[in-house]
Motif scaffolding. Structure first.
Motif, PDB file in Angstrom:
ATOM      1  N   ILE A 248       0.860  -1.179   0.000  1.00 27.55           N
ATOM      2  CA  ILE A 248       0.000   0.000   0.000  1.00 27.55           C
ATOM      3  C   ILE A 248       0.894   1.226   0.000  1.00 27.55           C
ATOM      4  N   ALA A 249       0.492   2.246  -0.763  1.00 25.31           N
ATOM      5  CA  ALA A 249       1.303   3.457  -0.893  1.00 25.31           C
ATOM      6  C   ALA A 249       0.485   4.685  -0.521  1.00 25.31           C
ATOM      7  N   THR A 268      -4.202   7.085  -1.712  1.00 25.81           N
ATOM      8  CA  THR A 268      -3.551   5.807  -1.468  1.00 25.81           C
ATOM      9  C   THR A 268      -3.687   4.912  -2.698  1.00 25.81           C
ATOM     10  N   ARG A 269      -2.750   3.978  -2.836  1.00 26.22           N
ATOM     11  CA  ARG A 269      -2.798   2.975  -3.891  1.00 26.22           C
ATOM     12  C   ARG A 269      -2.506   1.609  -3.276  1.00 26.22           C
ATOM     13  N   LYS A 270      -3.271   0.616  -3.718  1.00 26.06           N
ATOM     14  CA  LYS A 270      -3.112  -0.734  -3.196  1.00 26.06           C
ATOM     15  C   LYS A 270      -2.810  -1.695  -4.344  1.00 26.06           C
ATOM     16  N   ARG A 271      -1.960  -2.681  -4.065  1.00 25.78           N
ATOM     17  CA  ARG A 271      -1.617  -3.696  -5.057  1.00 25.78           C
ATOM     18  C   ARG A 271      -1.555  -5.063  -4.386  1.00 25.78           C
ATOM     19  N   LEU A 272      -2.064  -6.071  -5.084  1.00 27.50           N
ATOM     20  CA  LEU A 272      -1.908  -7.465  -4.698  1.00 27.50           C
ATOM     21  C   LEU A 272      -1.401  -8.220  -5.913  1.00 27.50           C
ATOM     22  N   ARG A 273      -0.495  -9.168  -5.725  1.00 26.87           N
ATOM     23  CA  ARG A 273       0.117  -9.843  -6.866  1.00 26.87           C
ATOM     24  C   ARG A 273       0.408 -11.302  -6.547  1.00 26.87           C
ATOM     25  N   ALA A 274       0.421 -12.084  -7.612  1.00 31.85           N
ATOM     26  CA  ALA A 274       0.796 -13.488  -7.517  1.00 31.85           C
ATOM     27  C   ALA A 274       1.530 -13.849  -8.804  1.00 31.85           C
ATOM     28  N   GLY A 275       2.506 -14.723  -8.684  1.00 31.36           N
ATOM     29  CA  GLY A 275       3.275 -15.118  -9.858  1.00 31.36           C
ATOM     30  C   GLY A 275       3.775 -16.541  -9.723  1.00 31.36           C
ATOM     31  N   MET A 276       4.075 -17.151 -10.868  1.00 29.79           N
ATOM     32  CA  MET A 276       4.626 -18.501 -10.903  1.00 29.79           C
ATOM     33  C   MET A 276       5.834 -18.512 -11.828  1.00 29.79           C
ATOM     34  N   HIS A 277       6.927 -19.061 -11.329  1.00 29.96           N
ATOM     35  CA  HIS A 277       8.173 -19.139 -12.087  1.00 29.96           C
ATOM     36  C   HIS A 277       8.549 -20.605 -12.269  1.00 29.96           C
ATOM     37  N   TRP A 278       8.726 -20.999 -13.540  1.00 30.69           N
ATOM     38  CA  TRP A 278       9.158 -22.363 -13.844  1.00 30.69           C
ATOM     39  C   TRP A 278      10.600 -22.333 -14.323  1.00 30.69           C
ATOM     40  N   GLN A 279      11.433 -23.167 -13.717  1.00 31.51           N
ATOM     41  CA  GLN A 279      12.842 -23.278 -14.093  1.00 31.51           C
ATOM     42  C   GLN A 279      13.093 -24.664 -14.655  1.00 31.51           C
ATOM     43  N   GLY A 280      13.547 -24.716 -15.903  1.00 34.41           N
ATOM     44  CA  GLY A 280      13.921 -25.979 -16.520  1.00 34.41           C
ATOM     45  C   GLY A 280      15.430 -26.122 -16.569  1.00 34.41           C
ATOM     46  N   ALA A 281      15.890 -27.102 -17.314  1.00 33.82           N
ATOM     47  CA  ALA A 281      17.322 -27.341 -17.419  1.00 33.82           C
ATOM     48  C   ALA A 281      18.029 -26.147 -18.053  1.00 33.82           C
ATOM     49  N   VAL A 285      10.372 -19.640 -17.361  1.00 30.57           N
ATOM     50  CA  VAL A 285       9.186 -18.870 -17.708  1.00 30.57           C
ATOM     51  C   VAL A 285       8.585 -18.296 -16.431  1.00 30.57           C
ATOM     52  N   PHE A 286       8.206 -17.025 -16.492  1.00 35.78           N
ATOM     53  CA  PHE A 286       7.500 -16.392 -15.377  1.00 35.78           C
ATOM     54  C   PHE A 286       6.207 -15.781 -15.897  1.00 35.78           C
ATOM     55  N   TYR A 287       5.110 -16.011 -15.171  1.00 32.03           N
ATOM     56  CA  TYR A 287       3.850 -15.310 -15.435  1.00 32.03           C
ATOM     57  C   TYR A 287       3.280 -14.858 -14.103  1.00 32.03           C
ATOM     58  N   GLY A 288       2.861 -13.603 -14.068  1.00 33.78           N
ATOM     59  CA  GLY A 288       2.267 -13.065 -12.853  1.00 33.78           C
ATOM     60  C   GLY A 288       1.026 -12.257 -13.164  1.00 33.78           C
ATOM     61  N   VAL A 289       0.156 -12.134 -12.186  1.00 32.07           N
ATOM     62  CA  VAL A 289      -1.035 -11.306 -12.311  1.00 32.07           C
ATOM     63  C   VAL A 289      -1.082 -10.350 -11.122  1.00 32.07           C
ATOM     64  N   THR A 290      -1.445  -9.107 -11.400  1.00 37.01           N
ATOM     65  CA  THR A 290      -1.454  -8.068 -10.362  1.00 37.01           C
ATOM     66  C   THR A 290      -2.783  -7.342 -10.355  1.00 37.01           C
ATOM     67  N   TRP A 291      -3.372  -7.245  -9.170  1.00 40.61           N
ATOM     68  CA  TRP A 291      -4.568  -6.425  -8.967  1.00 40.61           C
ATOM     69  C   TRP A 291      -4.132  -5.037  -8.531  1.00 40.61           C
ATOM     70  N   LEU A 292      -4.616  -4.024  -9.263  1.00 43.19           N
ATOM     71  CA  LEU A 292      -4.338  -2.636  -8.917  1.00 43.19           C
ATOM     72  C   LEU A 292      -5.620  -1.964  -8.468  1.00 43.19           C
ATOM     73  N   GLY A 293      -5.569  -1.321  -7.315  1.00 38.68           N
ATOM     74  CA  GLY A 293      -6.707  -0.532  -6.866  1.00 38.68           C
ATOM     75  C   GLY A 293      -6.816   0.754  -7.665  1.00 38.68           C
ATOM     76  N   LYS A 294      -7.809   1.550  -7.344  1.00 36.76           N
ATOM     77  CA  LYS A 294      -8.070   2.776  -8.100  1.00 36.76           C
ATOM     78  C   LYS A 294      -6.994   3.829  -7.837  1.00 36.76           C
ATOM     79  N   GLU A 295      -6.609   4.552  -8.908  1.00 42.75           N
ATOM     80  CA  GLU A 295      -5.609   5.611  -8.784  1.00 42.75           C
ATOM     81  C   GLU A 295      -6.236   7.000  -8.779  1.00 42.75           C
ATOM     82  N   PHE A 296      -7.523   7.104  -9.122  1.00 38.34           N
ATOM     83  CA  PHE A 296      -8.236   8.373  -8.975  1.00 38.34           C
ATOM     84  C   PHE A 296      -9.673   8.058  -8.561  1.00 38.34           C
ATOM     85  N   ASP A 297     -10.272   9.006  -7.835  1.00 35.86           N
ATOM     86  CA  ASP A 297     -11.554   8.738  -7.179  1.00 35.86           C
ATOM     87  C   ASP A 297     -12.659   8.398  -8.168  1.00 35.86           C
TER      88      ASP A 297
END
Length: 314
Positions: A248-249, A268-281, A285-297
């Motif tokens: 939170i900011a 204020t600004r709020k963020r929640l995030r989740a990601g998954m990283h796969w490591q091979g030989a 690969v990394f993919y993530g998704v982020t929820w962003l709260g509102k930046e203006f009223d």
């Protein structure tokens, strides 16, 4: 948008100390060993791979080159040894590029060039850097955006004429965190970040890591999502790692909103995030998704961004 406060004064003092660190790092003589490229970081973020809507913090791409004399799996104790050179492109836009609503944000095309140094002090992982955030038609981002719409047969945007005008904002950013280990593959890293320039804010949050992606690696943080991604590899144990985080900011100033605009930037600004990283030989690969709260009223909804990083070797 500007909100003076005691917290803003604290940020000014905090970043003044960070600026001194940058100045000292630049003034220090070169280390005895020649610097080499230790790794590259990159992350593509777009709402097309998130909620599928083209609006607000709609897309960015960051490329990082990390150089230093060597990498031992942990940060050096002296600033200036490890340097990260950063190139970042970001687009912010109203929800409708053709007929924007009267209570929506302006279009922003931002090109960022910067240098950051990464080090540790008494176990505190530190990152301090200075960026030049270049905005306006001079960046060519809006022209490229329009050409892309033409190539795809989409309606021509009309918002470029009202975009944030040409300017350059020196921006100082400092982050301090500490990794707390809970076993061989679980860790939690609380952090505090302060930024002054294009946007001035104070942010606190934390990130959980389940797996080995961050073990003995240099991790960087994306500016818009807060996603952490690997720039210098450490432990390359094959498998899947999961990253969960949030913050939170408190926002004190933003050059991306004008006082004459009909909208009210959020404090204020709020963020929640989740990601998954796969490591091979050889590949990862990394993919993530982020929820962003509102930046203006007046923003009618929050948004979801997707982030991806591919390192494929065959």
């Amino acid at each position: 948008m500007t909100r003076p406060s005691l917290a803003r004064l604290a940020i000014d003092h905090f970043l003044a100390a960070a600026a001194l660190v940058v100045a000292v790092a630049l003034a220090m003589p070169a280390v005895a060993q020649e610097r080499v490229t230790l790794g590259w970081g990159r992350l593509l973020t777009n709402d097309a791979i998130g909620d599928g809507k083209d609006r607000w913090r709609t897309g960015s791409y960051v490329l990082n080159r990390v150089r230093g004399p060597s990498w031992s799996g942990e940060l050096p104790t002296r600033p200036g040894e490890i340097l990260e050179f950063r190139l970042r492109v970001e687009t912010l836009a109203p929800a409708d590029l053709v007929t924007p609503g009267p209570l929506d944000r302006r279009y922003v095309g931002a090109l960022t060039l910067g240098m950051h140094t990464h080090f540790q002090m008494a176990g505190i992982e530190s990152s301090v850097g200075l960026d030049a955030v270049i905005v306006g038609p001079q960046t060519g981002i809006s022209r490229l955006h329009g050409d892309l719409h033409d190539a795809l047969g989409l309606p021509a945007p009309t918002v470029f004429g009202g975009q944030i005008a040409d300017d350059i904002f020196p921006t100082l950013t400092a982050e301090f965190g500490r990794t707390l280990d809970f076993g061989s593959s679980v860790s939690f890293r609380p952090f505090v970040e302060a930024q002054a320039g294009a946007e001035t804010l104070l942010r606190v949050g934390g990130d959980f890591t389940f797996g080995h992606v961050a073990t003995e690696a240099l991790m960087l943080r994306d500016n818009s999502t807060g996603q952490r991604y690997r720039a210098v590899a450490g432990d390359r144990v094959q498998g899947i790692s999961v990253l969960l985080g949030g913050d939170i900011a408190e926002v004190y100033d933003s050059e991306y909103f004008l006082a004459t605009d009909a909208i009210t930037p959020s404090d204020t600004r709020k963020r929640l995030r989740a990601g998954m990283h796969w490591q091979g030989a050889q590949s990862e690969v990394f993919y993530g998704v982020t929820w962003l709260g509102k930046e203006f009223d007046e923003q009618p909804d929050d948004q979801l961004l997707g982030s991806i990083n591919l390192r494929l070797q065959f």
